[in-house]
Design an enzyme around this catalytic site. Structure first.
Site, mmCIF file in Angstrom:
data_model
loop_
_atom_site.group_PDB
_atom_site.id
_atom_site.type_symbol
_atom_site.label_atom_id
_atom_site.label_comp_id
_atom_site.label_asym_id
_atom_site.label_seq_id
_atom_site.Cartn_x
_atom_site.Cartn_y
_atom_site.Cartn_z
ATOM 1 C CB SER A 229 -13.779 38.632 9.532
ATOM 2 O OG SER A 229 -14.889 38.040 8.921
ATOM 3 C CG MET B 167 -24.678 44.624 7.201
ATOM 4 S SD MET B 167 -24.633 43.131 6.186
ATOM 5 C CE MET B 167 -25.774 42.114 7.089
ATOM 6 C CG HIS C 109 -25.968 36.477 0.950
ATOM 7 N ND1 HIS C 109 -26.471 37.516 1.711
ATOM 8 C CD2 HIS C 109 -26.821 35.438 1.107
ATOM 9 C CE1 HIS C 109 -27.591 37.116 2.297
ATOM 10 N NE2 HIS C 109 -27.830 35.855 1.946
HETATM 11 C C1 GAR Z 1 -20.507 37.981 6.495
HETATM 12 O O1 GAR Z 1 -20.999 36.736 6.946
HETATM 13 C C2 GAR Z 1 -21.133 38.359 5.174
HETATM 14 O O2 GAR Z 1 -21.336 37.267 4.321
HETATM 15 C C3 GAR Z 1 -22.452 38.923 5.645
HETATM 16 O O3 GAR Z 1 -22.127 39.680 6.778
HETATM 17 C C4 GAR Z 1 -20.984 39.103 7.410
HETATM 18 C C5 GAR Z 1 -19.945 40.177 7.560
HETATM 19 O O4 GAR Z 1 -18.840 39.704 8.271
HETATM 20 N N1 GAR Z 1 -23.070 39.715 4.629
HETATM 21 C C6 GAR Z 1 -24.378 39.740 4.414
HETATM 22 O O5 GAR Z 1 -25.186 39.143 5.085
HETATM 23 C C7 GAR Z 1 -24.806 40.614 3.235
HETATM 24 N N2 GAR Z 1 -26.166 40.362 2.892
HETATM 25 P P1 GAR Z 1 -17.466 40.489 8.235
HETATM 26 O O6 GAR Z 1 -17.799 41.953 8.550
HETATM 27 O O7 GAR Z 1 -16.659 39.876 9.328
HETATM 28 O O8 GAR Z 1 -16.858 40.327 6.876
#
Ligand code: GAR
Length: 199
Positions: A13, A89, A108
């Site tokens: 997203s 990740m 983050h």
């Molecule tokens: C988001 O909340 C991002 O901040 C987090 O993973 C999610 C990904 O959502 N990232 C971490 O935790 C990195 N340490 P998305 O795939 O919908 O962008």
């Protein structure tokens, strides 16, 4: 036009919000490539639907150095100027980071340095903080550790679950990630130690 390389592992997203802002003309850059390290990453399908150059380079079972070399090749093939980690990740190797000094951004879901690593929203709830939020930072060799570009605070409500808190933080993530990309691309900042200041 600066060329972005976006790395994702899942839903995508944040990547989609960046793509929308580019399409709307509010970030002047182009997405050169979207790379997912997991074939099932939903963001990969989104990227393909949007007609973007999207590739999957599965990381499962691969040594970090070897995998990161594959990533670097793909990014250099696409002449990427700025790497944006968007829910990517996996830790990056020092070799990778040195190839893009102050040219890798990460988002983050906490107010760093609180709650680095996995499940930041869970960590925030477990700790009982009243305010959490999100952070966009330059990536260095530490875990969620580089100089902070932008943060946004989000109140933790009494009835919050990890899901409801994550959803409110995510709205802010979508806003500040694009803002940080604009700022970095414009080059109107200085990094002194850990401090990023606008010039
Ligand atoms: C988001 O909340 C991002 O901040 C987090 O993973 C999610 C990904 O959502 N990232 C971490 O935790 C990195 N340490 P998305 O795939 O919908 O962008």
């Amino acid at each position: 036009m600066k060329r972005l390389g976006i790395l994702i592992s899942g839903r995508g997203s944040n990547f989609e919000a960046i793509a929308q802002n580019i399409a709307a003309g509010s970030i002047s850059a182009e997405i050169a490539v979207v790379i997912a390290n997991r074939p099932e990453a939903r963001g990969l399908a989104t990227a393909l639907r949007l007609g973007l150059n999207a590739v999957c380079i599965p990381s499962k079972g691969l040594d970090r150095e070897i995998y990161d070399r594959m990533l670097l090749e793909e990014l250099s093939r696409n002449a990427v100027d700025l790497v944006c980690l968007a829910g990517y990740m996996r830790l990056l190797s020092a070799t990778f980071i040195r190839q893009f000094p102050n040219r890798i951004l990460n988002i983050h879901p906490s107010l760093l340095p609180s709650f680095p690593g996995l499940d930041a929203q869970h960590q925030a709830l477990d700790h009982g903080v009243k305010i959490s939020g999100c952070t966009v930072h330059f990536v260095d060799e530490g875990l969620d550790a580089g100089p902070i570009i932008l943060q946004s605070a989000v109140e933790v409500l009494d009835g919050d679950s990890a899901e409801t808190l994550s959803a409110r933080i995510l709205q802010e993530e979508h806003r500040i990630y694009s803002e940080a990309i604009r700022l970095v691309l414009a080059g109107n900042y200085r990094i002194e130690g850990r401090r990023v200041t606008l010039t």
